[in-house]
Design a protein around this motif. Sequence first.
Motif, short mmCIF file in Angstrom:
data_model
loop_
_atom_site.label_atom_id
_atom_site.label_comp_id
_atom_site.label_asym_id
_atom_site.label_seq_id
_atom_site.Cartn_x
_atom_site.Cartn_y
_atom_site.Cartn_z
N UNK A 109 13.01 -13.14 -14.75
CA UNK A 109 13.11 -14.59 -16.03
C UNK A 109 11.69 -14.59 -15.59
N UNK A 110 11.25 -15.50 -16.72
CA UNK A 110 10.24 -15.99 -16.93
C UNK A 110 9.75 -17.04 -16.37
N UNK A 111 8.74 -17.29 -15.22
CA UNK A 111 9.05 -19.08 -14.46
C UNK A 111 8.54 -20.35 -15.88
N UNK A 112 8.99 -21.07 -15.89
CA UNK A 112 8.52 -22.34 -16.41
C UNK A 112 7.39 -22.74 -15.70
N UNK A 113 6.08 -23.14 -15.53
CA UNK A 113 5.58 -23.87 -14.90
C UNK A 113 6.33 -25.55 -14.95
N UNK A 114 5.65 -26.31 -16.20
CA UNK A 114 5.77 -27.36 -16.37
C UNK A 114 6.13 -27.55 -18.57
N UNK A 115 6.57 -28.68 -18.90
CA UNK A 115 6.50 -28.72 -20.36
C UNK A 115 5.89 -30.04 -20.50
N UNK A 116 5.62 -30.07 -21.34
CA UNK A 116 4.47 -31.36 -22.26
C UNK A 116 4.62 -31.99 -23.34
N UNK A 117 5.61 -33.43 -23.71
CA UNK A 117 4.97 -33.34 -24.69
C UNK A 117 3.83 -34.37 -25.31
N UNK A 118 3.35 -34.02 -26.21
CA UNK A 118 2.09 -33.90 -26.64
C UNK A 118 2.30 -34.46 -28.27
N UNK A 119 1.72 -35.96 -28.41
CA UNK A 119 1.55 -36.57 -30.06
C UNK A 119 -0.01 -36.20 -30.14
N UNK A 120 -0.66 -36.16 -31.49
CA UNK A 120 -1.45 -35.39 -32.40
C UNK A 120 -1.35 -36.64 -33.41
N UNK A 121 -2.25 -36.79 -34.54
CA UNK A 121 -2.87 -37.70 -35.33
C UNK A 121 -2.86 -36.22 -36.35
N UNK A 122 -2.63 -36.21 -37.30
CA UNK A 122 -2.49 -35.23 -38.74
C UNK A 122 -3.55 -35.53 -39.52
#
Length: 185
Positions: free
Chosen positions: A172-185
Amino acid sequence: PPWPRQDPMASSSSASSRSIVVYTELGNIRMNLRADAAPDTCEYISKMVAAKAYDGCCFYRSDFVIQMGLSTVNGKTVKNPLGKSLSVNESKLPNTRGAVAIAHWDCVKSCGTGCVVHAPDCGGSEFFVNLKQNAHLDNTWGGYCVFAIVADDKSMKVVDAIAKKIKTTKSSIFIEKAIVEESAL
C-alpha cells in the motif's frame, strides 16, 4: 498514456473552486472538485478531509483504478467520522482517465466482484482515480459518481507512480494527509 492539459468536463460558471490535495510518499495529487455536477458528494468528501479522516490511510488497489479510503497500511480500518453513506448515482460525468469517483462501499467491504445488487446510497469513504477510460463504470450498478478530476500532469504522474508501485511491490501507499484548498478562479 496522454493526459489532457485541461479538464474536458470543466465548468466555467463558478467564481471559486475547491480542490483536495492528497500528500503521499510518492508526491502530491491535486483533485479539482466538481460541485456543479456532484454537490452533495463534494461536500461529503470535503467534510471527511476536513475531519482528517484520510490522514494516515493508504492507496491499496491498482488495476484499472487506484483506490483509497479509511484503511491503513497495516490493514486496520478507521471509523468514518460522518457515520453515514451517500448516493453513488449523483453525477453522470464519465469515468475517464483522471476522473475521481465514489466506490460502492459494500463491494469494498465484502462482496467482491460477485455483487449483483447495489443500493443507490451505498457510497461512503472509499473513492478511486481512474487510470484509463472506464466506460463500464458509467452504467454498472447505476454508475459510479464522478465528483472530481485530477488537476494536472504532475498529479497524474503521481497517480501513475502509485499504480506502478502497488503493482510491482504489492504494498500500500501511505497517505500523510489530505487537505481541502479553496482558490479564486
